[in-house]
Write an enzyme that holds these catalytic residues in place. Structure first.
Site, PDB file in Angstrom:
ATOM      1  N   CYS A   2      -4.830  -7.955   8.456  1.00 55.12           N
ATOM      2  CA  CYS A   2      -6.286  -7.883   8.569  1.00 55.12           C
ATOM      3  C   CYS A   2      -6.905  -9.184   8.059  1.00 55.12           C
ATOM      4  O   CYS A   2      -6.346  -9.859   7.210  1.00 55.12           O
ATOM      5  CB  CYS A   2      -6.910  -6.730   7.793  1.00 55.12           C
ATOM      6  SG  CYS A   2      -6.305  -5.129   8.302  1.00 55.12           S
ATOM      7  N   ARG A  27      -3.630 -12.962  11.647  1.00 53.45           N
ATOM      8  CA  ARG A  27      -3.286 -12.004  10.583  1.00 53.45           C
ATOM      9  C   ARG A  27      -3.323 -10.558  11.049  1.00 53.45           C
ATOM     10  O   ARG A  27      -2.889  -9.651  10.344  1.00 53.45           O
ATOM     11  CB  ARG A  27      -4.254 -12.153   9.427  1.00 53.45           C
ATOM     12  CG  ARG A  27      -4.002 -13.442   8.735  1.00 53.45           C
ATOM     13  CD  ARG A  27      -4.933 -13.643   7.598  1.00 53.45           C
ATOM     14  NE  ARG A  27      -4.463 -14.795   6.893  1.00 53.45           N
ATOM     15  CZ  ARG A  27      -4.072 -14.802   5.622  1.00 53.45           C
ATOM     16  NH1 ARG A  27      -4.135 -13.720   4.914  1.00 53.45           N
ATOM     17  NH2 ARG A  27      -3.625 -15.889   5.075  1.00 53.45           N
ATOM     18  N   TRP A  75      -5.266  -5.121  11.540  1.00 55.70           N
ATOM     19  CA  TRP A  75      -3.873  -4.751  11.768  1.00 55.70           C
ATOM     20  C   TRP A  75      -3.772  -3.310  11.286  1.00 55.70           C
ATOM     21  O   TRP A  75      -3.895  -3.026  10.098  1.00 55.70           O
ATOM     22  CB  TRP A  75      -2.950  -5.665  10.966  1.00 55.70           C
ATOM     23  CG  TRP A  75      -1.503  -5.448  11.263  1.00 55.70           C
ATOM     24  CD1 TRP A  75      -0.792  -5.965  12.310  1.00 55.70           C
ATOM     25  CD2 TRP A  75      -0.566  -4.669  10.497  1.00 55.70           C
ATOM     26  NE1 TRP A  75       0.517  -5.546  12.250  1.00 55.70           N
ATOM     27  CE2 TRP A  75       0.698  -4.754  11.151  1.00 55.70           C
ATOM     28  CE3 TRP A  75      -0.654  -3.897   9.346  1.00 55.70           C
ATOM     29  CZ2 TRP A  75       1.830  -4.110  10.687  1.00 55.70           C
ATOM     30  CZ3 TRP A  75       0.487  -3.258   8.877  1.00 55.70           C
ATOM     31  CH2 TRP A  75       1.716  -3.374   9.546  1.00 55.70           C
ATOM     32  N   ASN A  99      -9.828  -4.885   3.661  1.00 50.78           N
ATOM     33  CA  ASN A  99      -8.439  -5.276   3.877  1.00 50.78           C
ATOM     34  C   ASN A  99      -7.632  -4.641   2.749  1.00 50.78           C
ATOM     35  O   ASN A  99      -8.031  -4.730   1.596  1.00 50.78           O
ATOM     36  CB  ASN A  99      -8.366  -6.812   3.803  1.00 50.78           C
ATOM     37  CG  ASN A  99      -6.965  -7.337   4.023  1.00 50.78           C
ATOM     38  OD1 ASN A  99      -6.080  -6.600   4.453  1.00 50.78           O
ATOM     39  ND2 ASN A  99      -6.760  -8.604   3.734  1.00 50.78           N
ATOM     40  N   GLY A 100      -6.513  -3.983   3.069  1.00 48.76           N
ATOM     41  CA  GLY A 100      -5.700  -3.345   2.038  1.00 48.76           C
ATOM     42  C   GLY A 100      -5.505  -1.872   2.358  1.00 48.76           C
ATOM     43  O   GLY A 100      -5.670  -1.455   3.503  1.00 48.76           O
ATOM     44  N   GLU A 479      18.115 -15.412  10.300  1.00 49.42           N
ATOM     45  CA  GLU A 479      16.797 -15.950  10.607  1.00 49.42           C
ATOM     46  C   GLU A 479      16.642 -16.178  12.123  1.00 49.42           C
ATOM     47  O   GLU A 479      15.599 -15.880  12.705  1.00 49.42           O
ATOM     48  CB  GLU A 479      16.588 -17.255   9.812  1.00 49.42           C
ATOM     49  CG  GLU A 479      15.305 -18.002  10.081  1.00 49.42           C
ATOM     50  CD  GLU A 479      14.027 -17.185   9.843  1.00 49.42           C
ATOM     51  OE1 GLU A 479      14.094 -16.094   9.277  1.00 49.42           O
ATOM     52  OE2 GLU A 479      12.966 -17.658  10.286  1.00 49.42           O
ATOM     53  N   LYS A 483      13.790 -14.385  14.399  1.00 48.11           N
ATOM     54  CA  LYS A 483      12.855 -15.118  15.270  1.00 48.11           C
ATOM     55  C   LYS A 483      12.879 -14.525  16.663  1.00 48.11           C
ATOM     56  O   LYS A 483      11.845 -14.281  17.269  1.00 48.11           O
ATOM     57  CB  LYS A 483      13.231 -16.604  15.392  1.00 48.11           C
ATOM     58  CG  LYS A 483      12.956 -17.535  14.264  1.00 48.11           C
ATOM     59  CD  LYS A 483      11.529 -17.703  13.859  1.00 48.11           C
ATOM     60  CE  LYS A 483      11.005 -16.570  13.060  1.00 48.11           C
ATOM     61  NZ  LYS A 483      11.019 -16.566  11.658  1.00 48.11           N
ATOM     62  N   GLU A 486      11.349 -10.957  16.874  1.00 48.97           N
ATOM     63  CA  GLU A 486       9.894 -10.934  16.637  1.00 48.97           C
ATOM     64  C   GLU A 486       9.090 -11.291  17.884  1.00 48.97           C
ATOM     65  O   GLU A 486       8.054 -10.707  18.134  1.00 48.97           O
ATOM     66  CB  GLU A 486       9.514 -11.956  15.549  1.00 48.97           C
ATOM     67  CG  GLU A 486       9.787 -11.502  14.143  1.00 48.97           C
ATOM     68  CD  GLU A 486       9.241 -12.492  13.122  1.00 48.97           C
ATOM     69  OE1 GLU A 486       9.716 -13.644  13.101  1.00 48.97           O
ATOM     70  OE2 GLU A 486       8.340 -12.120  12.356  1.00 48.97           O
ATOM     71  N   HIS A 502      34.889  -5.825  11.719  1.00 48.97           N
ATOM     72  CA  HIS A 502      34.839  -4.591  10.918  1.00 48.97           C
ATOM     73  C   HIS A 502      33.903  -3.554  11.535  1.00 48.97           C
ATOM     74  O   HIS A 502      33.439  -2.649  10.850  1.00 48.97           O
ATOM     75  CB  HIS A 502      34.434  -4.916   9.476  1.00 48.97           C
ATOM     76  CG  HIS A 502      35.433  -5.799   8.789  1.00 48.97           C
ATOM     77  ND1 HIS A 502      36.663  -5.359   8.383  1.00 48.97           N
ATOM     78  CD2 HIS A 502      35.392  -7.113   8.498  1.00 48.97           C
ATOM     79  CE1 HIS A 502      37.344  -6.354   7.854  1.00 48.97           C
ATOM     80  NE2 HIS A 502      36.596  -7.439   7.913  1.00 48.97           N
ATOM     81  N   LYS A 598       0.490 -11.866  10.150  1.00 49.26           N
ATOM     82  CA  LYS A 598       1.023 -13.024   9.432  1.00 49.26           C
ATOM     83  C   LYS A 598       1.275 -12.747   7.953  1.00 49.26           C
ATOM     84  O   LYS A 598       2.270 -13.167   7.396  1.00 49.26           O
ATOM     85  CB  LYS A 598       0.045 -14.189   9.589  1.00 49.26           C
ATOM     86  CG  LYS A 598       0.525 -15.489   8.956  1.00 49.26           C
ATOM     87  CD  LYS A 598       1.717 -16.046   9.689  1.00 49.26           C
ATOM     88  CE  LYS A 598       2.319 -17.250   8.991  1.00 49.26           C
ATOM     89  NZ  LYS A 598       3.667 -17.535   9.516  1.00 49.26           N
TER      90      LYS A 598
HETATM   91  O1  M6R Z   1       4.353 -14.791   3.337  1.00 51.53           O
HETATM   92  P1  M6R Z   1       5.760 -14.352   3.062  1.00 51.53           P
HETATM   93  O2  M6R Z   1       6.726 -15.473   3.171  1.00 51.53           O
HETATM   94  O3  M6R Z   1       5.903 -13.618   1.772  1.00 51.53           O
HETATM   95  O4  M6R Z   1       6.083 -13.340   4.232  1.00 51.53           O
HETATM   96  C1  M6R Z   1       7.291 -12.648   4.286  1.00 51.53           C
HETATM   97  C2  M6R Z   1       7.519 -12.045   5.652  1.00 51.53           C
HETATM   98  O5  M6R Z   1       6.520 -11.119   5.956  1.00 51.53           O
HETATM   99  C3  M6R Z   1       7.560 -13.111   6.744  1.00 51.53           C
HETATM  100  O6  M6R Z   1       8.517 -14.079   6.483  1.00 51.53           O
HETATM  101  C4  M6R Z   1       7.855 -12.462   8.115  1.00 51.53           C
HETATM  102  O7  M6R Z   1       9.166 -11.969   8.133  1.00 51.53           O
HETATM  103  C5  M6R Z   1       7.634 -13.455   9.252  1.00 51.53           C
HETATM  104  N1  M6R Z   1       6.982 -12.789  10.343  1.00 51.53           N
HETATM  105  C6  M6R Z   1       8.864 -14.073   9.753  1.00 51.53           C
HETATM  106  O8  M6R Z   1       8.713 -14.822  10.909  1.00 51.53           O
END
Ligand code: M6R
Length: 603
Positions: A2, A27, A75, A99-100, A479, A483, A486, A502, A598
């Protein structure tokens, strides 16, 4: 998670709010809305989906002269992304954005409903506005009504509220979710849940602390805590708007991948000398009694931290483990006072990481944040901070944050190694040379990008991807898979290559795509055997390596290098570009992938 904006001033209010929301849209983008108060009447607009829909809906509207307004991009947490659930939420004469998460909203809602108040939405937020109006009826004073409202809320919130009963003011409150107030010489006041909104508009800002609340009007800002007025801690706001724009690239994510070479120069600037690593931010005695390290983080930051664990143990010879912050919080961990507790976070606002940090502080541990956003909640709480200096990262799929976090961790491992005398002068010098080489490793080669673009068309289907690697290339595999999932919405997993036999190898067939990270400098023969095992089961292999691999169905040749971290960063760029190009071919929204946001400021 948000985004919130607010404005008081003489500029056209709708466009000022929408411009601010545009800076925050990454966000949360399930719905958006604004409410504008001028001449004692409130106009409100909402639209489901991206901000563009709200822009279309408000096309005909323009504010005239001085006024104020609040806006929100959502969001969804409580209730689906519908127009009724979009903010601002209204009562009879007031509007609120939030927000929250209000944890006790069910009980508040029931009590309000038993007083005959009707709710329109399924959100937790709506209780705030009704509670305010109920309190106003009782006390006939908007400030007391707001104060009482805030006192009843449990959970995390950043709130802006406007009301016809006090049409010159925006009421605000913060606890657990970020909120920043900015001012300038034109007597304008801006609110934002991130300072990205305020850059270029305000020259002084106040980063609100938890439990602070108050109101703003053209006459200024009044800030309170525990029912007492407190002073304003104004700070100059620096930063430039250009860094938050796409600059000719198709997507923010693409721009951010290309920027990595430059931002890593900033990350190492002043910290890497010819014969030592220096962190002016740290007091070296801080490390004196440290026996081991525990890292806590989420998502991409967790992956960077996991690669860090290998470096701390191998280079600095210090025990190090890592936990996912949301797991750490509830496992009742046994903590040792001589553990250095490191949190890694791009945003500095991730709720789980923030809570983990609070737990470590309560247990008396020394704490260190590796963070990209100065003045964020985590930076303000940690004993020490190493800023990653990646600049504003807007792509929801994190790229340059990961690169800079990995770099800071590598430097920190060397810094601790020097402090503990676990590294020779010669080795330290050659590590420093390797660090200085990384910016050139990160330059995106046009031919390579073209190749990945072409190759991506063969990876749009199948029943899954396995990214595999060993040692520090295992976190990189995690990672790479994150990516891809996502932004492509294809199923992808990262796995330690030696672990495939395994269990997961049972999935192998020609429709299982294996992205094999095969560096020359670290365990090449071991990973080669693992990939051969997969190839023998007919898995489709995309090998990334400096050494030709004849069993590969596709092959991306990397440069010959003599340092694993150099190979790590080069392969990182390749996996980022691969995810990007697959997502583009699938016609997905690269920068704002579905269901994500974000900055994850809720649990
Ligand atoms: O702001 P932060 O690094 O604490 O965020 C952690 C995760 O939410 C963030 O890395 C998320 O996994 C991303 N979307 C990865 O691309």
């Amino acid at each position: 998670m948000c985004g919130i904006v607010g404005y008081i001033g003489a500029n056209e209010i709708k466009s000022t709010l929408i411009e601010g929301l545009r800076d925050l849209e990454y966000r949360g983008y399930d719905s958006a809305g604004i409410a504008i108060l001028e001449d004692n009447s409130i106009k409100s607009f909402k639209a489901v989906g991206k901000l563009i829909n709200l822009e279309k809906r408000t096309k005909e509207f323009q504010s005239k002269g001085f006024g104020l307004g609040i806006g929100h991009t959502r969001w969804a947490t409580h209730g689906k992304p519908t127009e009724l659930n979009a903010h601002p939420h209204l009562g009879k004469f007031s509007y609120v954005v939030h927000n929250g998460i209000i944890e006790n909203y069910q009980e508040l809602k029931q009590s309000l409903q038993s007083n005959g108040i009707k709710f329109l939405s399924q959100t937790d937020t709506e209780v705030i506005v009704h509670l305010f109006e109920k309190n106003y009826k009782e006390f006939n004073d908007p400030m007391i009504a707001f104060e009482k409202t805030v006192q009843s809320l449990k959970g995390a919130y950043a709130i802006l509220l406007i009301s016809k009963v006090d049409p010159q003011k925006i009421y605000f409150a913060k606890s657990g979710s970020p909120m920043i107030v900015g001012t300038n010489k034109n007597n304008e006041i801006f609110f934002g849940s991130s300072d990205a909104v305020l850059i270029g508009k305000a020259n002084e800002v106040i980063y609100l602390e938890d439990e602070e609340y108050g109101y703003a009007s053209s006459e200024g800002i009044k800030l309170f805590k525990d029912q007492k007025e407190i002073g304003l801690n104004k700070k100059p706001l620096v930063g430039d708007k250009l860094s938050a724009q796409k600059g000719g690239y198709r997507f923010f994510m693409e721009k951010e991948i290309y920027e990595q070479s430059e931002v890593v120069v900033d990350t190492i600037l002043g910290r890497v000398l010819d014969d030592k690593i220096k962190f002016d931010e740290l007091d070296i005695s801080f490390l004196d009694d440290i026996e081991d390290i525990k890292i806590c983080a989420c998502g991409t930051s967790y992956h960077a931290g996991l690669s860090g664990t290998y470096l701390f143990e191998r280079v600095a010879k210090i025990r190090c483990d890592i936990e996912i912050a949301s797991e750490f919080r509830y496992k009742e961990p046994l903590l040792n006072k001589n553990t250095l507790f490191i949190v890694i976070t791009q945003s500095g606002e991730t709720a789980d990481t923030l809570e983990a940090l609070k737990m470590a502080k309560r247990a008396g541990l020394k704490t260190l944040a590796i963070c990209n956003v100065d003045n964020s909640s985590i930076v303000r709480l940690a004993d020490y901070t190493l800023l990653t200096r990646a600049g504003i990262e807007k792509g929801v799929a994190s790229t340059k944050a990961f690169a800079t976090q990995s770099m800071v961790l590598w430097m920190l491992a060397l810094y601790i190694a020097s402090h503990k005398n676990t590294i020779s002068k010669e080795l330290l010098k050659s590590e420093i040379e390797a660090i200085r080489h990384i910016p050139s490793v990160l330059v995106v080669n046009d031919k390579l990008h073209e190749k990945i673009k072409r190759l991506s068309k063969r990876y749009l289907h199948g029943h899954g991807f396995f990214f595999i690697g060993r040692d520090i290339f295992f976190p990189l595999a995690l990672e790479g898979a994150l990516k891809l999932k996502e932004i492509s919405y294809l199923h992808a997993e990262g796995y330690p290559a030696g672990e495939m036999k395994h269990g997961p190898i049972a999935l192998a067939d020609s429709e299982l795509f294996t992205i094999a990270l095969m560096p020359k400098t670290l365990l090449y023969d071991k990973i080669k055997s693992n990939v051969e095992e997969l190839s023998a089961r007919d898995a489709t292999i995309l090998a990334i390596s400096p050494i030709e691999f004849e069993l590969a169905d596709d092959f991306i040749k990397t440069n010959y290098s003599n340092h694993p971290m150099s190979e790590f960063f080069e392969m990182m760029v390749i996996t980022q570009l691969l995810a990007l190009e697959i997502s583009v071919r699938l016609d997905n929204d690269v920068d704002m992938p579905r269901n994500l946001a974000k900055s994850v400021t809720v649990e």
